[in-house]
Write an enzyme that holds these catalytic residues in place. Structure first.
Site, PDB file in Angstrom:
ATOM      1  N   ASP A 143       0.865  -1.169   0.000  1.00  0.00           N
ATOM      2  CA  ASP A 143       0.000   0.000   0.000  1.00  0.00           C
ATOM      3  C   ASP A 143       0.907   1.226   0.000  1.00  0.00           C
ATOM      4  O   ASP A 143       1.910   1.265   0.713  1.00  0.00           O
ATOM      5  CB  ASP A 143      -0.952   0.012   1.198  1.00  0.00           C
ATOM      6  CG  ASP A 143      -2.131   0.942   0.937  1.00  0.00           C
ATOM      7  OD1 ASP A 143      -2.658   0.927  -0.200  1.00  0.00           O
ATOM      8  OD2 ASP A 143      -2.499   1.714   1.836  1.00  0.00           O
TER       9      ASP A 143
ATOM     10  N   LYS B 294      13.866   6.281 -11.213  1.00  0.00           N
ATOM     11  CA  LYS B 294      12.842   6.474 -10.171  1.00  0.00           C
ATOM     12  C   LYS B 294      13.146   5.563  -8.974  1.00  0.00           C
ATOM     13  O   LYS B 294      13.056   5.988  -7.816  1.00  0.00           O
ATOM     14  CB  LYS B 294      11.439   6.188 -10.735  1.00  0.00           C
ATOM     15  CG  LYS B 294      10.339   6.346  -9.682  1.00  0.00           C
ATOM     16  CD  LYS B 294       8.949   6.002 -10.175  1.00  0.00           C
ATOM     17  CE  LYS B 294       7.961   5.937  -9.013  1.00  0.00           C
ATOM     18  NZ  LYS B 294       6.633   5.432  -9.376  1.00  0.00           N
TER      19      LYS B 294
END
Ligand code: ITT
Length: 184
Positions: free
Chosen positions: A66, A167
Protein backbone atom coordinates in the site's frame (compact mmCIF):
# COMPACT_ATOMS: atom_id res chain seq x y z
CA UNK A 1 14.27 -19.85 -9.46
CA UNK A 2 12.30 -18.81 -6.36
CA UNK A 3 8.97 -17.16 -7.19
CA UNK A 4 7.32 -14.42 -5.20
CA UNK A 5 3.79 -13.44 -6.12
CA UNK A 6 3.04 -9.71 -6.07
CA UNK A 7 -0.68 -9.20 -5.44
CA UNK A 8 -1.48 -6.01 -7.34
CA UNK A 9 -3.48 -4.68 -10.25
CA UNK A 10 -0.85 -2.01 -10.92
CA UNK A 11 1.53 -2.83 -13.79
CA UNK A 12 3.77 0.12 -12.89
CA UNK A 13 4.50 -1.41 -9.49
CA UNK A 14 5.38 -4.71 -11.19
CA UNK A 15 7.83 -2.97 -13.55
CA UNK A 16 9.54 -1.25 -10.63
CA UNK A 17 9.72 -4.43 -8.53
CA UNK A 18 11.09 -6.50 -11.44
CA UNK A 19 13.72 -3.83 -12.12
CA UNK A 20 14.89 -4.03 -8.50
CA UNK A 21 14.75 -7.83 -8.28
CA UNK A 22 16.73 -8.20 -11.54
CA UNK A 23 19.90 -8.32 -9.41
CA UNK A 24 18.74 -11.34 -7.35
CA UNK A 25 17.58 -14.84 -8.22
CA UNK A 26 13.90 -14.26 -7.49
CA UNK A 27 11.11 -13.97 -10.05
CA UNK A 28 8.30 -11.50 -9.37
CA UNK A 29 4.99 -12.86 -10.68
CA UNK A 30 1.96 -10.56 -10.90
CA UNK A 31 -1.27 -11.89 -9.42
CA UNK A 32 -4.25 -9.56 -9.63
CA UNK A 33 -6.45 -11.20 -7.01
CA UNK A 34 -7.99 -8.02 -5.63
CA UNK A 35 -8.57 -7.36 -1.93
CA UNK A 36 -10.55 -4.80 0.08
CA UNK A 37 -8.61 -1.65 0.99
CA UNK A 38 -10.04 -0.66 4.37
CA UNK A 39 -10.28 2.93 5.60
CA UNK A 40 -7.57 3.32 8.22
CA UNK A 41 -5.13 5.98 9.40
CA UNK A 42 -2.02 4.02 8.52
CA UNK A 43 -0.79 2.32 5.33
CA UNK A 44 0.42 -0.60 7.52
CA UNK A 45 -3.16 -1.29 8.63
CA UNK A 46 -4.45 -1.25 5.05
CA UNK A 47 -1.67 -3.64 3.92
CA UNK A 48 -2.13 -5.82 7.03
CA UNK A 49 -5.84 -6.29 6.37
CA UNK A 50 -5.18 -7.07 2.69
CA UNK A 51 -2.62 -9.70 3.63
CA UNK A 52 -5.04 -11.58 5.89
CA UNK A 53 -7.70 -11.49 3.19
CA UNK A 54 -5.34 -12.93 0.55
CA UNK A 55 -3.81 -15.53 2.89
CA UNK A 56 -7.21 -17.20 3.25
CA UNK A 57 -7.38 -18.00 -0.47
CA UNK A 58 -3.78 -18.15 -1.71
CA UNK A 59 -1.24 -20.72 -0.65
CA UNK A 60 2.08 -19.35 -1.94
CA UNK A 61 4.53 -16.76 -0.58
CA UNK A 62 3.36 -13.32 -1.66
CA UNK A 63 3.90 -9.61 -1.26
CA UNK A 64 1.45 -6.75 -1.52
CA UNK A 65 1.95 -3.03 -1.09
CA UNK A 66 0.00 0.00 0.00
CA UNK A 67 1.39 3.39 -0.97
CA UNK A 68 0.27 6.99 -0.72
CA UNK A 69 1.18 10.61 -1.25
CA UNK A 70 1.19 12.78 1.91
CA UNK A 71 1.14 16.56 1.36
CA UNK A 72 2.37 18.62 4.34
CA UNK A 73 0.20 21.72 3.92
CA UNK A 74 -2.90 19.51 3.56
CA UNK A 75 -2.07 17.71 6.85
CA UNK A 76 -1.07 14.56 5.00
CA UNK A 77 -3.98 14.43 2.54
CA UNK A 78 -4.55 12.47 0.30
CA UNK A 79 -2.44 9.93 2.26
CA UNK A 80 -4.44 6.76 2.82
CA UNK A 81 -7.09 8.14 0.43
CA UNK A 82 -4.58 8.51 -2.44
CA UNK A 83 -6.21 5.91 -4.63
CA UNK A 84 -9.71 7.39 -4.28
CA UNK A 85 -8.47 10.94 -4.88
CA UNK A 86 -6.46 9.84 -7.91
CA UNK A 87 -9.49 8.16 -9.47
CA UNK A 88 -11.82 11.08 -8.74
CA UNK A 89 -9.87 14.33 -9.28
CA UNK A 90 -6.44 13.02 -10.33
CA UNK A 91 -3.21 15.02 -10.60
CA UNK A 92 -5.15 18.04 -11.85
CA UNK A 93 -7.26 18.12 -8.70
CA UNK A 94 -4.18 18.04 -6.46
CA UNK A 95 -2.56 20.85 -8.47
CA UNK A 96 -5.73 22.93 -8.04
CA UNK A 97 -5.68 22.40 -4.26
CA UNK A 98 -2.13 23.80 -4.15
CA UNK A 99 -2.71 26.67 -6.59
CA UNK A 100 -0.89 29.84 -5.51
CA UNK A 101 1.27 28.02 -2.94
CA UNK A 102 5.01 28.61 -3.28
CA UNK A 103 7.73 25.94 -3.06
CA UNK A 104 7.97 25.71 0.74
CA UNK A 105 4.20 25.06 0.90
CA UNK A 106 4.45 22.23 -1.65
CA UNK A 107 6.41 19.74 0.51
CA UNK A 108 5.16 16.18 0.23
CA UNK A 109 6.21 12.63 0.94
CA UNK A 110 5.50 9.36 -0.84
CA UNK A 111 5.27 6.36 1.48
CA UNK A 112 5.32 2.66 0.65
CA UNK A 113 4.60 -0.31 2.88
CA UNK A 114 5.21 -3.84 1.61
CA UNK A 115 3.84 -6.82 3.46
CA UNK A 116 5.46 -10.22 2.89
CA UNK A 117 3.59 -13.35 3.86
CA UNK A 118 4.37 -17.06 3.73
CA UNK A 119 1.60 -19.67 3.92
CA UNK A 120 0.49 -19.99 7.57
CA UNK A 121 3.06 -17.31 8.52
CA UNK A 122 2.80 -13.85 10.05
CA UNK A 123 3.16 -10.74 7.91
CA UNK A 124 6.48 -8.90 7.79
CA UNK A 125 6.47 -5.21 6.86
CA UNK A 126 9.06 -3.20 4.89
CA UNK A 127 8.67 0.56 4.55
CA UNK A 128 10.16 3.30 2.41
CA UNK A 129 9.72 7.06 2.16
CA UNK A 130 10.67 9.70 -0.36
CA UNK A 131 10.45 13.42 0.41
CA UNK A 132 10.04 16.03 -2.27
CA UNK A 133 7.58 18.61 -3.56
CA UNK A 134 4.53 18.88 -5.76
CA UNK A 135 5.33 20.52 -9.12
CA UNK A 136 3.23 23.40 -10.48
CA UNK A 137 2.25 21.47 -13.61
CA UNK A 138 2.17 17.91 -14.89
CA UNK A 139 5.45 16.88 -16.51
CA UNK A 140 6.60 13.62 -18.11
CA UNK A 141 4.87 10.51 -19.35
CA UNK A 142 6.60 7.61 -17.60
CA UNK A 143 5.36 5.84 -14.50
CA UNK A 144 1.83 6.05 -13.14
CA UNK A 145 -0.44 7.79 -10.65
CA UNK A 146 0.95 11.01 -9.20
CA UNK A 147 4.35 10.60 -10.88
CA UNK A 148 3.85 13.63 -13.22
CA UNK A 149 3.48 16.02 -10.25
CA UNK A 150 6.09 14.74 -7.76
CA UNK A 151 9.69 16.02 -7.75
CA UNK A 152 11.91 14.11 -5.28
CA UNK A 153 14.52 16.02 -3.26
CA UNK A 154 17.90 16.10 -5.00
CA UNK A 155 16.32 16.06 -8.46
CA UNK A 156 14.72 18.71 -10.64
CA UNK A 157 12.67 16.17 -12.60
CA UNK A 158 9.31 14.65 -11.76
CA UNK A 159 9.15 10.86 -11.34
CA UNK A 160 7.29 10.76 -14.66
CA UNK A 161 10.33 12.28 -16.38
CA UNK A 162 12.49 9.38 -15.16
CA UNK A 163 13.00 5.85 -16.47
CA UNK A 164 12.06 3.08 -14.04
CA UNK A 165 15.64 2.55 -12.89
CA UNK A 166 16.16 6.22 -12.02
CA UNK A 167 12.84 6.47 -10.17
CA UNK A 168 13.83 3.36 -8.20
CA UNK A 169 17.03 5.09 -6.98
CA UNK A 170 15.02 7.79 -5.20
CA UNK A 171 11.59 6.45 -4.62
CA UNK A 172 9.65 5.22 -1.58
CA UNK A 173 9.10 1.90 -3.38
CA UNK A 174 12.77 1.60 -4.35
CA UNK A 175 13.63 1.99 -0.67
CA UNK A 176 11.09 -0.49 0.69
CA UNK A 177 12.10 -2.97 -2.03
CA UNK A 178 15.77 -2.59 -1.00
CA UNK A 179 14.81 -3.72 2.50
CA UNK A 180 12.78 -6.61 1.12
CA UNK A 181 15.68 -7.75 -1.09
CA UNK A 182 18.06 -7.52 1.85
CA UNK A 183 15.67 -9.73 3.83
CA UNK A 184 15.59 -12.37 1.09
P1 ITT B 1 -2.70 -2.02 -5.91
O1 ITT B 1 -3.48 -2.98 -6.76
O2 ITT B 1 -1.30 -2.51 -5.63
O3 ITT B 1 -3.42 -1.59 -4.64
P2 ITT B 1 -2.97 0.82 -6.60
O4 ITT B 1 -2.59 1.58 -7.85
O5 ITT B 1 -4.40 0.87 -6.14
O6 ITT B 1 -2.50 -0.69 -6.83
P3 ITT B 1 -2.08 1.92 -4.01
O7 ITT B 1 -3.41 1.70 -3.41
O8 ITT B 1 -0.87 1.44 -3.27
O9 ITT B 1 -1.96 1.26 -5.48
O10 ITT B 1 -1.79 3.43 -4.35
C1 ITT B 1 -2.59 4.51 -3.93
C2 ITT B 1 -2.56 5.60 -4.96
O11 ITT B 1 -1.27 6.25 -4.94
C3 ITT B 1 -2.81 5.14 -6.39
O12 ITT B 1 -3.66 6.06 -7.03
C4 ITT B 1 -1.45 5.15 -7.04
O13 ITT B 1 -1.56 5.50 -8.40
C5 ITT B 1 -0.72 6.24 -6.24
N1 ITT B 1 0.68 5.85 -6.16
C6 ITT B 1 1.21 4.85 -5.41
N2 ITT B 1 2.52 4.74 -5.64
C7 ITT B 1 2.83 5.67 -6.56
C8 ITT B 1 4.01 6.03 -7.23
O14 ITT B 1 5.15 5.37 -7.04
N3 ITT B 1 3.96 7.03 -8.11
C9 ITT B 1 2.81 7.70 -8.33
N4 ITT B 1 1.65 7.41 -7.76
C10 ITT B 1 1.65 6.41 -6.87
Amino acid sequence: MKKIYFITGNKGKILEARNKFSTVDIEIVQKNLGYPEIQADKLEDVAGFGVKHIQERFNEPFILEDAGLFIDVLNGFPGVYSSYVFHTVGCDGVLKLLKGFNDDKRRACFRSVFAYMEPRGKPLFFTGECYGKISTKMLGDHGFGYDPIFIPDSSSKTFAQMETEEKNCFSHRGRSLNKLIEFF
